[in-house]
Write an enzyme that holds these catalytic residues in place. Structure first.
Site, PDB file in Angstrom:
ATOM      1  N   GLU A  80      92.700 -83.423  -4.487  1.00 16.95           N
ATOM      2  CA  GLU A  80      91.638 -84.451  -4.518  1.00 16.95           C
ATOM      3  C   GLU A  80      90.649 -84.187  -5.649  1.00 16.95           C
ATOM      4  OE1 GLU A  80      90.106 -85.692  -0.711  1.00 16.95           O
ATOM      5  OE2 GLU A  80      92.102 -85.595   0.182  1.00 16.95           O
TER       6      GLU A  80
HETATM    7  C1  LIG Z   1      99.355 -78.811  -0.716  1.00 21.47           C
HETATM    8  C2  LIG Z   1      99.224 -79.953  -1.660  1.00 21.47           C
HETATM    9  C3  LIG Z   1      98.994 -81.223  -1.173  1.00 21.47           C
HETATM   10  C4  LIG Z   1      98.921 -82.304  -2.046  1.00 21.47           C
HETATM   11  N1  LIG Z   1      98.793 -83.579  -1.530  1.00 21.47           N
HETATM   12  C5  LIG Z   1      98.906 -84.631  -2.384  1.00 21.47           C
HETATM   13  C6  LIG Z   1      98.990 -85.966  -1.888  1.00 21.47           C
HETATM   14  O1  LIG Z   1      98.919 -86.213  -0.683  1.00 21.47           O
HETATM   15  N2  LIG Z   1      99.181 -86.976  -2.765  1.00 21.47           N
HETATM   16  C7  LIG Z   1      99.242 -86.757  -4.109  1.00 21.47           C
HETATM   17  O2  LIG Z   1      99.402 -87.724  -4.864  1.00 21.47           O
HETATM   18  N3  LIG Z   1      99.125 -85.509  -4.623  1.00 21.47           N
HETATM   19  C8  LIG Z   1      98.981 -84.448  -3.790  1.00 21.47           C
HETATM   20  N4  LIG Z   1      98.905 -83.171  -4.290  1.00 21.47           N
HETATM   21  C9  LIG Z   1      98.838 -82.969  -5.718  1.00 21.47           C
HETATM   22  C10 LIG Z   1      97.455 -82.511  -6.182  1.00 21.47           C
HETATM   23  O3  LIG Z   1      96.567 -83.580  -6.109  1.00 21.47           O
HETATM   24  C11 LIG Z   1      97.618 -81.920  -7.581  1.00 21.47           C
HETATM   25  O4  LIG Z   1      98.182 -80.641  -7.416  1.00 21.47           O
HETATM   26  C12 LIG Z   1      96.329 -81.854  -8.347  1.00 21.47           C
HETATM   27  O5  LIG Z   1      95.928 -83.138  -8.705  1.00 21.47           O
HETATM   28  C13 LIG Z   1      96.448 -81.014  -9.624  1.00 21.47           C
HETATM   29  O6  LIG Z   1      97.525 -81.415 -10.378  1.00 21.47           O
HETATM   30  P1  LIG Z   1      98.617 -80.351 -10.850  1.00 21.47           P
HETATM   31  O7  LIG Z   1      98.930 -79.485  -9.711  1.00 21.47           O
HETATM   32  O8  LIG Z   1      99.737 -81.068 -11.490  1.00 21.47           O
HETATM   33  O9  LIG Z   1      97.862 -79.471 -11.926  1.00 21.47           O
HETATM   34  P2  LIG Z   1      97.731 -79.775 -13.488  1.00 21.47           P
HETATM   35  O10 LIG Z   1      97.164 -81.137 -13.690  1.00 21.47           O
HETATM   36  O11 LIG Z   1      98.998 -79.430 -14.163  1.00 21.47           O
HETATM   37  O12 LIG Z   1      96.610 -78.740 -13.894  1.00 21.47           O
HETATM   38  C14 LIG Z   1      96.852 -77.351 -14.081  1.00 21.47           C
HETATM   39  C15 LIG Z   1      95.513 -76.675 -14.339  1.00 21.47           C
HETATM   40  O13 LIG Z   1      94.896 -77.239 -15.506  1.00 21.47           O
HETATM   41  C16 LIG Z   1      93.623 -77.774 -15.194  1.00 21.47           C
HETATM   42  N5  LIG Z   1      93.417 -78.999 -15.961  1.00 21.47           N
HETATM   43  C17 LIG Z   1      94.210 -80.095 -16.033  1.00 21.47           C
HETATM   44  N6  LIG Z   1      93.680 -81.008 -16.842  1.00 21.47           N
HETATM   45  C18 LIG Z   1      92.522 -80.487 -17.303  1.00 21.47           C
HETATM   46  C19 LIG Z   1      91.503 -80.941 -18.196  1.00 21.47           C
HETATM   47  N7  LIG Z   1      91.552 -82.153 -18.766  1.00 21.47           N
HETATM   48  N8  LIG Z   1      90.451 -80.133 -18.428  1.00 21.47           N
HETATM   49  C20 LIG Z   1      90.352 -78.919 -17.834  1.00 21.47           C
HETATM   50  N9  LIG Z   1      91.276 -78.430 -17.015  1.00 21.47           N
HETATM   51  C21 LIG Z   1      92.354 -79.200 -16.746  1.00 21.47           C
HETATM   52  C22 LIG Z   1      93.671 -78.047 -13.690  1.00 21.47           C
HETATM   53  O14 LIG Z   1      92.380 -78.059 -13.097  1.00 21.47           O
HETATM   54  C23 LIG Z   1      94.507 -76.877 -13.213  1.00 21.47           C
HETATM   55  O15 LIG Z   1      93.696 -75.740 -13.100  1.00 21.47           O
HETATM   56  C24 LIG Z   1      98.994 -82.082  -3.432  1.00 21.47           C
HETATM   57  C25 LIG Z   1      99.175 -80.791  -3.921  1.00 21.47           C
HETATM   58  C26 LIG Z   1      99.320 -79.743  -3.057  1.00 21.47           C
HETATM   59  C27 LIG Z   1      99.593 -78.376  -3.626  1.00 21.47           C
END
Ligand SMILES: Cc1cc2nc3c(=O)[nH]c(=O)nc-3n(C[C@H](O)[C@H](O)[C@H](O)COP(=O)(O)OP(=O)(O)OC[C@H]3O[C@@H](n4cnc5c(N)ncnc54)[C@H](O)[C@@H]3O)c2cc1C
Length: 634
Positions: free
Chosen positions: A414
């Site tokens: 979120e």
């Molecule tokens: C248990 C669990 C439940 C989830 N439930 C849902 C759900 O119900 N529906 C759904 O759609 N998604 C869901 N998600 C997905 C979740 O919302 C994402 O994991 C989250 O948005 C982060 O995306 P990512 O994991 O791809 O990380 P990435 O976007 O790949 O980011 C990796 C790292 O880089 C940082 N980062 C990325 N972009 C930037 C930037 N521009 N500036 C600075 N730092 C940055 C991030 O903060 C993070 O530390 C879930 C994930 C998990 C693990």
């Protein structure tokens, strides 16, 4: 095989900017705070919550049910929420807490909904996550604000009765950056055909109604309500995590899935705006569970540290442990006060709470994690031991390690902490960008720049002098707050200092400020502390039942918070930010590869991000079908 979309930083920002709610129709305490104006009148006196005897009765029944029927340890052990818990919650109406009564829901206020989540999360965080994902980001919330009357009539009664919903935005190549979204909704006769793969959908393995974000060619990212059983949908996997072992989280494939025209939510291309607007209040649910975890940590820490004797005293009497206890108590009070305030503000609908909700999500997810970590330290070896192992040795069990694991995800989903920093910083500087944005926009022509120059001149001529003086400098300022007045004077003075620092950063880096993420993160963290300090002071003043105790806790929190604020201010200008960025370039360039030697080489098999293959599923459907709940089941 589909290749990841090639999306530039500029395009990603444009998509995020278009999804932003641009207008401010109502006052915002948070926005004013970042502009150096402590608008205490927006939150003081502590707003009265609407009395809701029906909601209180529901909370009492819910508590009795959780105590009697929900075995959090079993859910953890079996990594599964039993069917009968789904049914029990449905019988209570818990799947319809946020759904209006006319559609069969309970129509709870944000305040009562969050109280319920605090209770539920303290019984089983996995059950809390189930209900929060279902209602705060799943189908009910976007339909509440953007659904047509037909959509509400068609879907909300089913959800209120116990059907589960999920929200599917994330994909293997789409996390924080929705501009890369690969799921496509191709227009066809009478509707759309969906193709794509969605990752990590909470409730995705059990949901019968989904909100799916997909790209409609030429129109943009669009939100659809999709029947979970539609032909062409395959639940390919149930994912497993560090914590929340009972979570029903999926990889879901869409292959030629037909979705009728009438299932578009809020219009074509409106998907991200809907997601962001939904989160304005949806973001309150994670803090509700953080509050639950912190209250639980406080109780365990208190009981344990009074009884455990080492070096001739209960461990609570050693200063190092006492400091941790005081941090947990003060932080729990601040977290609860700030969340309650946000809920009441959201419920009375007179204020824009997008900044406040984002601040409490950020603050609660970060501090609850620290609270749980401190609890583990206070519990010593037992903090690291599982509850089942403690019980097997014949001791009273406390699942501190599980709480820490379960809480960790709150800093990622979120809106990760890094993204929340950027999102809040964007809102915090909105007034500046509105008047002066064109001056630093490389795409703005001479005319636009000149007009912006004139606008900015007028705005800053009025605004800058207002940052020089304020009530916080008057010895009697905020005297009505008694012993807490010095803290509010500090908040007032500090909010002006925060605004001056932000302005200085903007003047110094101009358009480059958006890349100064560490600077912006500190600005936002200072804002979060000031907001929490304001909330505790206003609550303590209004408190009737525990007035003296509330004053003590508010004072304690403010004293601790002020030290953090001062450290953050110091780090604005004295830090290793540039050095760290340079060092990271060298790390990535391989200069320090020798540091990685001396360990067993890691496997380098497979891609870090899988590319998905369009087409039908090649694996079995692992959907879990919860038998439908009927009133006769209980
Ligand atoms: C248990 C669990 C439940 C989830 N439930 C849902 C759900 O119900 N529906 C759904 O759609 N998604 C869901 N998600 C997905 C979740 O919302 C994402 O994991 C989250 O948005 C982060 O995306 P990512 O994991 O791809 O990380 P990435 O976007 O790949 O980011 C990796 C790292 O880089 C940082 N980062 C990325 N972009 C930037 C930037 N521009 N500036 C600075 N730092 C940055 C991030 O903060 C993070 O530390 C879930 C994930 C998990 C693990």
């Amino acid at each position: 095989m589909t290749e990841p979309a090639d999306v530039t930083e500029k395009q990603a920002r444009k998509v995020a900017e278009e999804a932003r709610q641009a207008e401010w129709r109502k006052p915002s305490f948070g926005k004013e705070l970042f502009l150096g104006r402590l608008r205490l009148d927006l939150i003081d006196p502590w707003p009265a919550a609407e009395p809701r005897p029906d909601a209180e009765e529901f909370l009492a029944k819910l508590e009795a049910y959780l105590v009697a029927e929900v075995d959090g340890a079993r859910i953890e052990r079996e990594a599964r929420i039993p069917d009968e818990v789904f049914h029990g919650l449905a019988a209570l109406g818990a799947f319809g807490m946020k759904i209006d009564r006319e559609y069969g829901g309970l129509g709870l206020s944000n305040l009562h909904y969050c109280r319920a989540l605090t209770l539920i999360g303290s019984a089983s965080p996995a059950v809390g996550a189930l209900l929060s994902a279902h209602q705060s980001i799943g189908v009910p919330q976007p339909l509440k604000t953007f659904g047509t009357p037909e959509q509400k009539r068609a879907f909300l009664p089913r959800l209120a009765a116990g059907e589960v919903s999920a929200f599917l935005l994330t994909e293997p190549d789409v996390g924080s950056d929705p501009a890369r979204l690969g799921t496509v909704a191709e227009p066809v006769e009478g509707g759309y055909r969906l193709d794509g793969v969605k990752l990590w959908a909470t409730n995705g393995t059990v949901a019968t109604l989904l909100v799916v974000m997909a790209r409609v060619p030429g129109k943009g990212i669009t939100a659809f309500v999709v029947e979970g059983d539609s032909p062409g949908i395959t639940v390919e996997r149930r994912n497993e995590f560090l914590g929340l072992r009972g979570l029903e989280n999926s990889v879901t494939r869409f292959h030629d899935v037909f979705v009728p025209q009438e299932n578009v939510i809020g219009g074509l291309g409106k998907g991200l705006k809907i997601a962001l607007t939904t989160l304005n209040t949806g973001r309150l649910s994670l803090p509700a569970m953080c509050v639950g975890a912190s209250k639980w940590s406080l109780a365990v820490a208190r009981e344990w540290s009074a009884e455990r004797v080492q070096w001739g005293r209960p461990v609570s009497q050693h200063e190092a442990v006492a400091k941790k206890m005081a941090f947990i108590a003060a932080t729990t009070y601040a977290m609860e006060s700030t969340l309650d305030l946000c809920c009441i503000l959201a419920d009375d609908d007179r204020n824009d709470i997008r900044i406040e909700a984002a601040l409490i999500k950020l603050f609660a997810s970060e501090t609850a994690w620290l609270v749980a970590d401190e609890l583990i330290q206070i519990r010593g070896g037992r903090g690291y031991e599982t509850a089942a192992s403690q019980a097997a040795r014949g001791e009273r069990a406390a699942e501190a390690e599980q709480v820490l694991r379960d809480l960790r995800i709150n800093r990622i989903f979120e809106g990760s902490t890094e993204i929340m920093h950027l999102l809040i910083a964007r809102e915090a500087v909105d007034a500046h960008l509105t008047v002066a944005g064109d001056i630093i926009d490389p795409e703005a022509g001479v005319g636009r720049k000149a007009r912006a120059g004139a606008r900015a001149g007028a705005f800053y001529a009025r605004w800058l002098p207002s940052l020089a003086v304020g009530r916080g400098q008057m010895p009697n300022g905020y005297a009505e707050f008694g012993p807490l007045a010095p803290h509010l004077r500090y908040v007032e003075r500090t909010s002006r200092k925060l605004a001056r620092s932000t302005f200085y950063g903007m003047s110094r880096w101009q358009g480059g400020l958006e890349h100064k993420q560490a600077f912006l993160g500190r600005i936002v963290d200072i804002g979060a502390e000031l907001f929490a300090m304001s909330a505790v002071c206003v609550r303590a003043r209004a408190e009737r039942e525990h007035r003296a105790a509330g004053h003590e806790l508010a004072d304690l929190f403010c004293q601790q918070s002020r030290l953090r604020v001062e450290a953050l201010f110091a780090a604005l200008w004295e830090n290793t930010d540039s050095l760290d960025v340079e060092a990271t370039r060298r790390v990535l360039g391989g200069r320090y590869a020798f540091l990685e030697q001396g360990i067993i080489p890691r496997s380098t098999e497979g891609a870090w991000v899988s590319a998905w293959q369009p087409g039908p599923a090649t694996v079995e459907d692992v959907r879990r079908r919860i038998p439908p709940f009927t009133a006769g089941d209980r």
